[in-house]
Every structure is written in C-alpha cells, then in structure tokens.
Design a protein around this motif. Sequence first.
Motif, PDB file in Angstrom:
ATOM      1  N   ASP A  51      79.443  22.200 -19.835  1.00 39.45           N
ATOM      2  CA  ASP A  51      79.605  20.947 -20.581  1.00 39.45           C
ATOM      3  C   ASP A  51      78.527  20.814 -21.645  1.00 39.45           C
ATOM      4  N   THR A  52      77.288  21.168 -21.269  1.00 38.85           N
ATOM      5  CA  THR A  52      76.201  21.118 -22.246  1.00 38.85           C
ATOM      6  C   THR A  52      76.446  22.110 -23.373  1.00 38.85           C
ATOM      7  N   LYS A  54      82.707   5.951 -17.747  1.00 38.73           N
ATOM      8  CA  LYS A  54      82.519   6.819 -18.901  1.00 38.73           C
ATOM      9  C   LYS A  54      81.053   6.814 -19.344  1.00 38.73           C
ATOM     10  N   PRO A  55      80.514   7.970 -19.777  1.00 35.72           N
ATOM     11  CA  PRO A  55      79.175   7.955 -20.383  1.00 35.72           C
ATOM     12  C   PRO A  55      79.184   7.010 -21.582  1.00 35.72           C
ATOM     13  N   CYS A  56      78.361   5.988 -21.537  1.00 39.34           N
ATOM     14  CA  CYS A  56      78.464   4.925 -22.532  1.00 39.34           C
ATOM     15  C   CYS A  56      77.085   4.414 -22.929  1.00 39.34           C
ATOM     16  N   ILE A  57      76.962   4.072 -24.208  1.00 38.48           N
ATOM     17  CA  ILE A  57      75.762   3.409 -24.727  1.00 38.48           C
ATOM     18  C   ILE A  57      76.210   2.108 -25.378  1.00 38.48           C
ATOM     19  N   ALA A  58      75.613   1.014 -24.962  1.00 35.15           N
ATOM     20  CA  ALA A  58      75.894  -0.281 -25.573  1.00 35.15           C
ATOM     21  C   ALA A  58      75.078  -0.404 -26.853  1.00 35.15           C
ATOM     22  N   GLN A 118      68.208   9.031 -30.091  1.00 39.37           N
ATOM     23  CA  GLN A 118      67.433   9.306 -28.881  1.00 39.37           C
ATOM     24  C   GLN A 118      68.165   8.852 -27.632  1.00 39.37           C
ATOM     25  N   ALA A 119      68.883   7.744 -27.726  1.00 39.29           N
ATOM     26  CA  ALA A 119      69.645   7.258 -26.574  1.00 39.29           C
ATOM     27  C   ALA A 119      70.764   8.233 -26.214  1.00 39.29           C
ATOM     28  N   ILE A 120      71.405   8.814 -27.231  1.00 43.28           N
ATOM     29  CA  ILE A 120      72.468   9.793 -26.980  1.00 43.28           C
ATOM     30  C   ILE A 120      71.895  11.039 -26.312  1.00 43.28           C
ATOM     31  N   LEU A 150      73.102  12.131 -22.457  1.00 44.59           N
ATOM     32  CA  LEU A 150      73.802  13.384 -22.212  1.00 44.59           C
ATOM     33  C   LEU A 150      72.866  14.510 -21.774  1.00 44.59           C
ATOM     34  N   ARG A 151      71.614  14.145 -21.538  1.00 46.98           N
ATOM     35  CA  ARG A 151      70.608  15.098 -21.058  1.00 46.98           C
ATOM     36  C   ARG A 151      70.460  16.288 -21.992  1.00 46.98           C
ATOM     37  N   LEU A 152      70.385  15.984 -23.268  1.00 46.89           N
ATOM     38  CA  LEU A 152      70.244  17.026 -24.276  1.00 46.89           C
ATOM     39  C   LEU A 152      68.840  17.063 -24.872  1.00 46.89           C
TER      40      LEU A 152
END
Length: 459
Positions: A216-217, A331-335, A374-376, A380-382
């Motif tokens: 996935d990464t 779902k992976p989500c950022i507000a 930075q939040a993304i 997603l652990r990137l």
Amino acid sequence: MQTTIAAIATPLGTGGLGVVRLSGPRAYEIVARVFVPVSGRDIRRQKGYTALLGRVERTLPDGGREMLDQAVALFFRAPKSYTGEDAVELSCHGGVAVLQETLRALLDAGAELAGPGEFSKRAVLAGKMTLTQAEGVMDLINAQTRQGAAAALSAMDGRLYRHAAAIRADLVDLAAHLAAYVDYPDEDIPQLEEGVLTDRLQQVADQLSALLQSFDTGSMIRNGIDTAIVGKPNVGKSTLMNLLAGYQRSIVTQVPGTTRDVVEDRVQLGEVTLNLADTAGIRETDDLVEQLGVQRSREKLERAQLVLALFDGSVPLDEEDRQLLSQIGDKPCIAVINKQDKAQRLDVEAVRAQIPDLVTMSAREERGVEELEQAILRKLRLEKIDLQNGLLINERQRQATSRAAARVVDGLDALRAGMTYDAVAVEIDEAITALSEFTGESAGEQVIDAVFANFCVGK
C-alpha cells in the motif's frame, strides 16, 4: 540477443542533447557505417569506456554521403556494459529531426528497432540485474517525488531482491532438511522438531506479511493517493482544489452547488502525489443534475484512499455536516476547518471527536497548505518510510508474495493439524516457487515480457 537493437533513449523535443543507443553483437560494425570520427580511428577496434568526436552521416542512393549532425560516440565493450553486450551511445544535438534521422541511418545500416524496455530486458537475461532491480529502473524514471525516487533506488540497489532471496533461503533450508529426513529414513538425520519447524515457519509468515503490508505504501508512492475532497456545498472544496492544483481547475462562486460533478486532477503536494477529486457538495436536493453529482461524490468517497473532509469554520455545525461525519466511517480522513480568515463559530472539538486528525486553513488566502501536507504524511505513515527491506511496488510483486504467504500459512495449518511432514514440505516447495518467480529466477517468458512491456522505448 543475436540482433543489434537501436532506439532514441531521450524524450523527443527541443533540447541541448539527445541520445541514440545501440546494443548487440554488431553495434560497433553498424556505428562504423554512420559515424566518422574526427580522429580517423577504426571504430571496430575502439576500446570500451572511451569517447570519440565525429560526424553522423548516411549513405545516399547515388552512393554519396550526407552529414546529419556532429556527435560524440560513447563505447562500451561486453560484458562491461548496461546490457552485457557491445553497446554504443551517440550523443547528438537534441532536435527531433536530428535524432529521428540518426536512428533511421542506424536502422538502414543493419540495426533493428528496439522494443519497450528491450535494453533492460537484455540486461536481466545477461544477469546484469535482477527482475526487481529492472522494475526499480522504470520506477526511478517515473518517480515524481523524493520518496518515490528513494523507493526506486532501493529496488535498484537490490534491497528488495535480497530480502526476498533471504526469505526464500530460509524456506529452502527447511525444505532440504524435511526432504532429507523424509526420503532417507534409514540415515542418521536428526528430526526437525515440530516446535522448531513451527517457529521458523511463523517467522517466515511474519516477514511475508510485513512485505505485503508495504504494498500500500509502495503503491501510494508510485501511483499517487486517491484523495476525495468532500463536504457540504460552499465550504471551499473547489477553492482548495484550485489552490493545490496551482490553477483554476474548478469553478468557484458564492452560489452553493456550483460543482455538479467530480472534478479530478493529479497534484503534487510537497512529498506526496494526490489523485485529487473535487466532489459535488453532499446534501439532499431536488435538482436531478445535482443528485447525480452527489451520488458520484458518495461513490468517490467509498473508493478513496484518503478523505479531506471540509468544514466551514465561520458557521456552526449543521445537519449536513453531521451526516457527512457519519458517512466517512473508518476511511483514512483528515478534517479541514476552512475559512480561517473569517470569525470562527464552528465547534472544532465536536469535529475532532469524530475525526482526530484535523487542520485549520484558509484556502482563499492560501494559508495552511504546509500543515495539510504534514497531516497527510502522518496519517498515511509516509513521514519516515523504512526502505531497508524495500517496498513492493507493483501488482506482480504483490501477487507472488501473496501466493508465497498463503502457502506458508497452509504449511503451518497442516503442521498444527498433525499432518505428515510430506504435506508440509509440499506447501514450502510451492512458497519457494512463488518467491523464485518474484525475484525472477524462475519467471517465465510471458512474465518477463509483461514486465518490460511497461517500459519506455530506449531503456
């Protein structure tokens, strides 16, 4: 491998330099027919890792000669070349006509036009690189970010191959021990205790599982992150889309419901690539066209790898906002609390209770983009990708790893069910076969052809 191939190795267009490359047993002979060194040297006797300045010429129908360009020829002798064959690269001026005419002259002199990835394919067949290393070459060419380039270089460096080969070696050792014990019962071969066999198989299963999780990464780095911008009408979705795209991609007005369909673009946000979708505002409506847009927005939300849920910070939460929060699910989500340039009335903590990852910004004033990036990366652990063992970067690698993992798990199940070591050995052998296909040692011709079909011509 008996033919000599030629292709333009640089993108066609206006540039200072362009390269035409040849590889094969007649590379020097063919170049000698179209390249005339200023020094007058005999090209056929030229040493490898040397260069000559000269003219590229072609023979006319009447036997005369026509100059096409001035160029530098770089010579490589087998086996110390990219393909393991004799090879020559002509560095010409970078005009389209010059490169095409140079290639045509080489083809007329006896070369054959190279297919996609044929130079790299020959390198693999000659043992100059592994199949996973070759796949890393193409990923490096296509890399759009530093992380993508780093992952590709990791594959080119052989880390992924070495990791897979080490796992396979563990399985081969187990298979050899089991085969010796089963096939030669009269010999004094110590039995591999069931507990030890179980532990070793479990270690291999864990390693394969971790490798599968890296897909996935690797896919996100290679192909970008499918990202949906969602929210009720008029919260600034299109403004954010335009800000990230760097141009007027979506129509922006003060009228709610302007976006009636999904607007998509591929954008670069710092170290990540987003396959961005600006969706129609999710709400109940009697407008048939808008209903279709809302339905497509919900479908995009379902398929997204990442959701950017936008809220208008200048107004209180309403029922449409709460419905959106309920639809996001796991779902992976950022507000994204937008419109920070206005007085704030939104209950931020109520949003954070549903979506812990939260940033504030003003898309209109272009504030908060770095915080969003930075939040993304965190979500997603990137941020810090471990490339020590490499990443799975394509479906071929994932399928081979998945088959190997499934066989090892089947072997563990057989062992725990009390089945004979013969049954366990069969599963281990199948896992070894899958990993051999992964690394390329036993990949069939169809598999190899499929890998290089995705390469550009000239590489």
